[in-house]
Design an enzyme around this catalytic site. Sequence first.
Site, PDB file in Angstrom:
ATOM      1  N   MET A  12       8.679  11.936  29.163  1.00 57.36           N
ATOM      2  CA  MET A  12       9.618  12.972  29.617  1.00 57.36           C
ATOM      3  C   MET A  12      10.925  12.877  28.835  1.00 57.36           C
ATOM      4  O   MET A  12      11.940  13.440  29.245  1.00 57.36           O
ATOM      5  CB  MET A  12       9.870  12.837  31.118  1.00 57.36           C
ATOM      6  CG  MET A  12       8.596  13.051  31.934  1.00 57.36           C
ATOM      7  SD  MET A  12       8.896  13.617  33.612  1.00 57.36           S
ATOM      8  CE  MET A  12       9.863  12.287  34.267  1.00 57.36           C
ATOM      9  N   HIS A  51       9.477   3.304  25.752  1.00 60.19           N
ATOM     10  CA  HIS A  51       8.703   4.388  25.124  1.00 60.19           C
ATOM     11  C   HIS A  51       8.353   4.026  23.683  1.00 60.19           C
ATOM     12  O   HIS A  51       7.216   4.272  23.230  1.00 60.19           O
ATOM     13  CB  HIS A  51       9.536   5.677  25.087  1.00 60.19           C
ATOM     14  CG  HIS A  51       9.921   6.239  26.420  1.00 60.19           C
ATOM     15  ND1 HIS A  51      11.221   6.306  26.842  1.00 60.19           N
ATOM     16  CD2 HIS A  51       9.178   6.800  27.411  1.00 60.19           C
ATOM     17  CE1 HIS A  51      11.278   6.880  28.035  1.00 60.19           C
ATOM     18  NE2 HIS A  51      10.046   7.185  28.408  1.00 60.19           N
TER      19      HIS A  51
HETATM   20  P1  AMP Z   1       8.524   8.661  31.353  1.00 61.93           P
HETATM   21  O1  AMP Z   1       9.257   9.273  30.205  1.00 61.93           O
HETATM   22  O2  AMP Z   1       9.404   7.910  32.290  1.00 61.93           O
HETATM   23  O3  AMP Z   1       7.575   9.621  32.026  1.00 61.93           O
HETATM   24  O4  AMP Z   1       7.589   7.545  30.714  1.00 61.93           O
HETATM   25  C1  AMP Z   1       6.665   7.844  29.707  1.00 61.93           C
HETATM   26  C2  AMP Z   1       5.753   6.668  29.512  1.00 61.93           C
HETATM   27  O5  AMP Z   1       6.519   5.528  29.134  1.00 61.93           O
HETATM   28  C3  AMP Z   1       4.985   6.287  30.782  1.00 61.93           C
HETATM   29  O6  AMP Z   1       3.655   5.926  30.433  1.00 61.93           O
HETATM   30  C4  AMP Z   1       5.762   5.105  31.281  1.00 61.93           C
HETATM   31  O7  AMP Z   1       4.989   4.204  32.051  1.00 61.93           O
HETATM   32  C5  AMP Z   1       6.181   4.457  29.979  1.00 61.93           C
HETATM   33  N1  AMP Z   1       7.340   3.600  30.206  1.00 61.93           N
HETATM   34  C6  AMP Z   1       8.519   3.958  30.766  1.00 61.93           C
HETATM   35  N2  AMP Z   1       9.336   2.878  30.865  1.00 61.93           N
HETATM   36  C7  AMP Z   1       8.656   1.831  30.353  1.00 61.93           C
HETATM   37  C8  AMP Z   1       8.949   0.446  30.184  1.00 61.93           C
HETATM   38  N3  AMP Z   1      10.107  -0.081  30.554  1.00 61.93           N
HETATM   39  N4  AMP Z   1       8.014  -0.337  29.626  1.00 61.93           N
HETATM   40  C9  AMP Z   1       6.802   0.183  29.249  1.00 61.93           C
HETATM   41  N5  AMP Z   1       6.463   1.477  29.387  1.00 61.93           N
HETATM   42  C10 AMP Z   1       7.376   2.289  29.928  1.00 61.93           C
END
Ligand code: AMP
Length: 282
Positions: free
Chosen positions: A30, A37
């Site tokens: 997102m 990420h």
């Molecule tokens: P988001 O943008 O928050 O929807 O996250 C996108 C992807 O990045 C999802 O698969 C999350 O689980 C992963 N993600 C977000 N934060 C972390 C983190 N601290 N460590 C590993 N993966 C992450």
Amino acid sequence: MKQINNSHEMQAFARESCRNGKSIALVPTMGFLHEGHLELMRRAREKADLVVVSIFVNPIQFGPNEDLDCYPRDLKGDLDKCQSVEVDIVFTPTPKDLYPDHFQTSVAVSDITKVLCGTSRPNHFQGVTTVVSKLFNITLPDFAFFGEKDFQQLAVIRRMVVDLNFPLEIIGVPIVRESDGLAMSSRNAYLPAQERAEAPAIYQALTYAKELFSQGNKNSPELCQTVSEQLNQNIKSDFIIEYIEIYDSLNLTQIKDTILAPATILIAVHLGKTRLIDNLQL
Ligand code: AMP
């Protein structure tokens, strides 16, 4: 690096790449990208010929009183970050493109979406599985990367991929943390200084539970109670614990008494106005 903001163009590009024998790795996000990420993208880079990162703040996974309107965004910064880890395509569709007028289809995983985050966010996972299905159909990946930070989401996506025979492999990536232990999250940007300073208490409390577990305490309610006590001792700002629960790491069923299988402790806390989640394998 190429930016594509239209799903037809994206799908045409993916089909052409498949025909040319190129493997594709997808990293759905997102945006407001951070090291967590980027770690997913680095892993994707090692795995496939083409790395596609989607940046889309998905309106249908937000509840009516959630932070859709103020969700942090920084497309320019995100594009630079994607470039720095050699992403090939950044897919940036608009809500109108993914949800045109008369859109009325959804993908829902039943049981495991009703627990943990699903209790307070009843339509959240249906929003996630619907958009992720669309992203799979548009970008045609061989591999898709998801973070273990969203442990339940990863389990839900794995379930969906098996149940619906999506022809791809899901790869989970361990949580990337700040140097003080706080799990990286785009939402950490919401935290005022005092709350930011206290937020690492969440990981510290989980780590303490893991220590007790490795010293022989296998009692699930006791370990969860200890985490709660630790938070109450160490956080002075306003906070509410949404849940602290221990789950079987593989089949995502709650462990209510003695922990006999590989287990993960999961937590959701509202620190001030910010909802934070974290988890740790015991
Ligand atoms: P988001 O943008 O928050 O929807 O996250 C996108 C992807 O990045 C999802 O698969 C999350 O689980 C992963 N993600 C977000 N934060 C972390 C983190 N601290 N460590 C590993 N993966 C992450």
